[in-house]
Design a protein around this motif. Structure first.
Motif, PDB file in Angstrom:
ATOM      1  N   PRO A  29       0.807  -1.232   0.000  1.00  0.00           N
ATOM      2  CA  PRO A  29       0.000   0.000   0.000  1.00  0.00           C
ATOM      3  C   PRO A  29       0.836   1.276   0.000  1.00  0.00           C
ATOM      4  N   GLU A  30       2.089   1.188   0.467  1.00  0.00           N
ATOM      5  CA  GLU A  30       2.926   2.392   0.479  1.00  0.00           C
ATOM      6  C   GLU A  30       3.261   2.875  -0.930  1.00  0.00           C
ATOM      7  N   ARG A  31       2.948   2.073  -1.943  1.00  0.00           N
ATOM      8  CA  ARG A  31       3.180   2.488  -3.333  1.00  0.00           C
ATOM      9  C   ARG A  31       2.003   3.301  -3.881  1.00  0.00           C
ATOM     10  N   ALA A  32       1.069   3.667  -3.028  1.00  0.00           N
ATOM     11  CA  ALA A  32      -0.143   4.335  -3.496  1.00  0.00           C
ATOM     12  C   ALA A  32       0.162   5.597  -4.292  1.00  0.00           C
ATOM     13  N   ALA A  33       1.144   6.399  -3.838  1.00  0.00           N
ATOM     14  CA  ALA A  33       1.472   7.642  -4.550  1.00  0.00           C
ATOM     15  C   ALA A  33       1.992   7.352  -5.953  1.00  0.00           C
ATOM     16  N   GLU A  34       2.852   6.356  -6.053  1.00  0.00           N
ATOM     17  CA  GLU A  34       3.396   5.972  -7.363  1.00  0.00           C
ATOM     18  C   GLU A  34       2.284   5.462  -8.281  1.00  0.00           C
ATOM     19  N   LEU A  35       1.429   4.611  -7.756  1.00  0.00           N
ATOM     20  CA  LEU A  35       0.335   4.058  -8.557  1.00  0.00           C
ATOM     21  C   LEU A  35      -0.664   5.136  -8.957  1.00  0.00           C
ATOM     22  N   LEU A  36      -0.890   6.108  -8.076  1.00  0.00           N
ATOM     23  CA  LEU A  36      -1.803   7.203  -8.396  1.00  0.00           C
ATOM     24  C   LEU A  36      -1.261   8.048  -9.540  1.00  0.00           C
ATOM     25  N   THR A  37       0.027   8.303  -9.539  1.00  0.00           N
ATOM     26  CA  THR A  37       0.632   9.079 -10.629  1.00  0.00           C
ATOM     27  C   THR A  37       0.416   8.391 -11.970  1.00  0.00           C
ATOM     28  N   ALA A  60      -6.381   7.951  -4.026  1.00  0.00           N
ATOM     29  CA  ALA A  60      -6.372   9.285  -3.422  1.00  0.00           C
ATOM     30  C   ALA A  60      -6.861   9.228  -1.980  1.00  0.00           C
ATOM     31  N   LEU A  61      -7.855   8.376  -1.717  1.00  0.00           N
ATOM     32  CA  LEU A  61      -8.339   8.216  -0.355  1.00  0.00           C
ATOM     33  C   LEU A  61      -7.276   7.557   0.524  1.00  0.00           C
ATOM     34  N   GLU A  62      -6.551   6.612  -0.025  1.00  0.00           N
ATOM     35  CA  GLU A  62      -5.442   5.988   0.701  1.00  0.00           C
ATOM     36  C   GLU A  62      -4.433   7.034   1.163  1.00  0.00           C
ATOM     37  N   LEU A  63      -4.178   8.016   0.288  1.00  0.00           N
ATOM     38  CA  LEU A  63      -3.209   9.077   0.587  1.00  0.00           C
ATOM     39  C   LEU A  63      -3.840  10.234   1.355  1.00  0.00           C
ATOM     40  N   SER A  65      -5.930  12.292   0.320  1.00  0.00           N
ATOM     41  CA  SER A  65      -5.990  13.450  -0.581  1.00  0.00           C
ATOM     42  C   SER A  65      -7.069  13.228  -1.635  1.00  0.00           C
ATOM     43  N   PRO A  66      -8.321  13.025  -1.221  1.00  0.00           N
ATOM     44  CA  PRO A  66      -9.371  12.712  -2.202  1.00  0.00           C
ATOM     45  C   PRO A  66      -9.625  13.815  -3.215  1.00  0.00           C
ATOM     46  N   LEU A  67      -9.202  15.051  -2.911  1.00  0.00           N
ATOM     47  CA  LEU A  67      -9.403  16.134  -3.868  1.00  0.00           C
ATOM     48  C   LEU A  67      -8.656  15.886  -5.183  1.00  0.00           C
ATOM     49  N   ARG A  68      -7.600  15.092  -5.140  1.00  0.00           N
ATOM     50  CA  ARG A  68      -6.832  14.815  -6.354  1.00  0.00           C
ATOM     51  C   ARG A  68      -7.649  14.001  -7.350  1.00  0.00           C
ATOM     52  N   ALA A  69      -8.674  13.331  -6.869  1.00  0.00           N
ATOM     53  CA  ALA A  69      -9.497  12.498  -7.755  1.00  0.00           C
ATOM     54  C   ALA A  69     -10.817  13.155  -8.114  1.00  0.00           C
ATOM     55  N   GLN A  70     -11.080  14.330  -7.582  1.00  0.00           N
ATOM     56  CA  GLN A  70     -12.431  14.902  -7.698  1.00  0.00           C
ATOM     57  C   GLN A  70     -12.844  15.130  -9.149  1.00  0.00           C
ATOM     58  N   ALA A  71     -11.995  15.751  -9.949  1.00  0.00           N
ATOM     59  CA  ALA A  71     -12.370  16.065 -11.333  1.00  0.00           C
ATOM     60  C   ALA A  71     -12.700  14.790 -12.109  1.00  0.00           C
ATOM     61  N   LEU A  72     -11.896  13.767 -11.925  1.00  0.00           N
ATOM     62  CA  LEU A  72     -12.125  12.509 -12.639  1.00  0.00           C
ATOM     63  C   LEU A  72     -13.415  11.841 -12.163  1.00  0.00           C
ATOM     64  N   LEU A  73     -13.687  11.894 -10.872  1.00  0.00           N
ATOM     65  CA  LEU A  73     -14.904  11.295 -10.341  1.00  0.00           C
ATOM     66  C   LEU A  73     -16.147  12.011 -10.861  1.00  0.00           C
ATOM     67  N   ARG A 238       8.910   5.318   7.675  1.00  0.00           N
ATOM     68  CA  ARG A 238       8.736   4.356   6.593  1.00  0.00           C
ATOM     69  C   ARG A 238       7.614   4.762   5.642  1.00  0.00           C
ATOM     70  N   GLU A 239       6.936   5.853   5.966  1.00  0.00           N
ATOM     71  CA  GLU A 239       5.822   6.306   5.125  1.00  0.00           C
ATOM     72  C   GLU A 239       6.330   7.121   3.953  1.00  0.00           C
TER      73      GLU A 239
END
Length: 469
Positions: A29-37, A60-63, A65-73, A238-239
């Motif tokens: 799960p710590e790869r969430a930022a990489e996968l989100l990009t 985005a919710l994992e991070l 930062s759900p606002l990063r997904a708002q436009a796409l949603l 480690r985060e």
């Protein structure tokens, strides 16, 4: 670390790519930022859609930062032909972005739509309940937040979904803190921390452990507090994400509290200001007000009264804003309740009117039936009266001819009896006398016949008149 799979270039390749991305996310799960990009890079092309939007929203919710997904949603929700379950999932994720952006009314509407569309026991329902818990906490309804967070946790745990639902443990602990439930708060923090460590969600483990630090500090247990702070620092290291990562920022908050507890207020103020600069947008209004009030207290102790007054004023403004929102929410609830009661009253009144109309209709039908019966009786009475009048008239018309016929027959009978008497007595009766007597009798019978024929004609006329009546 395995190399990332090539980005899909056609819609047919997207499902397999998403499956590979989810597998990588579950393993680390710590790869969430990489996968989100990587996911966001596809969002600009023709592959954007509900499936990709839901994936971006999860990351985005994992991070946090759900606002990063708002436009796409929002774009995915506008697509035609969207199924109910896809819509419910996207609405629940988009609501979290609205909550972070302090658009609480919009979030409430999204969550209501999500809960209405979601199937019972589905992931969409679990996420919608979790969003409702967060919204309730933001609006100061801690008790409701506890109930909804527990419902969401039970549902998501049963689904064995490996998404960011571990965050609900932190939310539950915050609501229990507001309610003064120290025992429940500690249990929620410990369960959440164990789950976060098992899933290698280091940031969430750091956040939950800072909650255990706060609890130990409040209960006057400095040794346990220091130990928890050290553990939280180790997890935050480690985060991914560096200083702006939620876990790291919360450790900075906790370290500032630790410094203040030891009397180093200047260093505590510096640490708290650093944490606020990084996490201000993530905090609810009343949480931020609490932090600023804490900063104001420490600034006073650090002999910085001007800065303390500014922090206190900002905290007061935020608290007023929070109270105003809570008041509006209360008014909205009262208005909704009033609307429900008015609708119920109107429904009851409508049912009463319908019953009254049904009774009136039944009364009218009964009255009409009675009127029809009376009309039929009147028609029959009129017919009988008419027939009576005809009979009276007929009797009057028959009386004269019948009387004359009777007289003729009686005269003939008398003549015949006289002749018979003469014959029985042996008196002589001439042939001429006999012939005259018989002729008189015949003439009388013929006249009586004519009178009877006249009476018969009157009876025939009566029959035709009776049929007309």
């Amino acid at each position: 670390m395995e190399s990332a799979p090539a980005l899909p270039t056609a819609p047919a390749e997207l499902p397999a790519w998403l499956a590979a991305q989810r597998s990588a996310y579950r393993l680390a799960p710590e790869r969430a930022a990489e996968l989100l990009t990587a996911a966001l890079s596809l969002a600009q092309g023709a592959l954007a859609g509900p499936a990709l939007a839901a994936w971006v929203g999860t990351l985005a919710l994992e991070l946090r930062s759900p606002l990063r997904a708002q436009a796409l949603l929002v774009a995915a929700l506008a697509e035609p032909g969207l199924g109910d379950q896809d819509r419910a999932l996207l609405e629940a994720l988009a609501a979290r972005a609205d909550i972070q952006a302090q658009r609480l009314d919009a979030a409430r509407e999204r969550l209501q739509r999500a809960l209405l569309a979601a199937e019972p026991g589905s992931l969409a329902q679990g996420l919608a309940l979790g969003g409702s818990a967060q919204l309730a906490y933001r609006e100061g309804a801690a008790a409701a937040a506890v109930v909804q967070a527990r419902q969401a946790l039970a549902l998501l745990a049963g689904l064995e979904w490996e998404g960011p639902w571990v965050q609900l443990h932190a939310l539950l602990a915050l609501a229990q803190r507001e309610l003064g439930d120290a025992e429940g708060r500690q249990a929620s923090l410990q369960r959440g921390c164990a789950l976060a460590l098992a899933q290698q969600r280091w940031g969430e483990a750091a956040l939950l452990t800072t909650g255990l630090f706060d609890l130990a500090l409040e209960q006057g247990q400095p040794q346990q507090a220091e130990q928890a702070l050290q553990q939280a620092s180790d997890y935050a290291a480690r985060e991914p994400g560096g200083a702006e990562a939620p876990g790291h920022a919360m450790v900075v908050f906790s370290r500032a509290r630790w410094l203040a507890a030891r009397g180093d207020y200047a260093a505590a103020c510096a640490g708290l200001r650093e944490a606020l600069s990084q996490q201000r947008h993530r905090l609810a209004a009343h949480d931020l007000a609490d932090r600023l009030n804490q900063l104001a207290d420490w600034l006073v102790l650090a002999e910085q009264p001007t800065e303390a007054l500014a922090a206190a004023r900002e905290a007061q403004q935020l608290q007023l804003l929070h109270d105003a929102r809570a008041g509006r929410r209360h008014l909205d609830l009262l208005r909704q309740q009033s609307d429900i009661e008015r609708a119920e009253q109107e429904r009851a009144a409508s049912e009463t009117r319908v019953l009254a109309l049904e009774r009136h209709h039944a009364d009218l039908a009964a009255t009409l039936a009675r009127q029809r019966a009376l009309h039929d009786e009147l028609v029959e009475a009129r017919k009988l009266a008419g027939l009576g009048q005809l009979l009276i008239g007929l009797a009057g018309r028959l009386e004269a001819p019948l009387q004359r016929a009777r007289q003729q027959l009686e005269a003939g009978q008398a003549s015949d009896e006289a002749l018979l008497d003469s014959v029985r007595l042996g008196a002589g009766v001439s042939r001429r006398a006999l012939q005259q007597g018989l002729q008189q009798t015949l003439a009388g019978c013929q006249r009586a016949q004519r009178e009877l024929e006249q009476a018969l004609a009157e009876v025939s006329n009566y029959q035709s008149l009776r049929d007309e009546v």
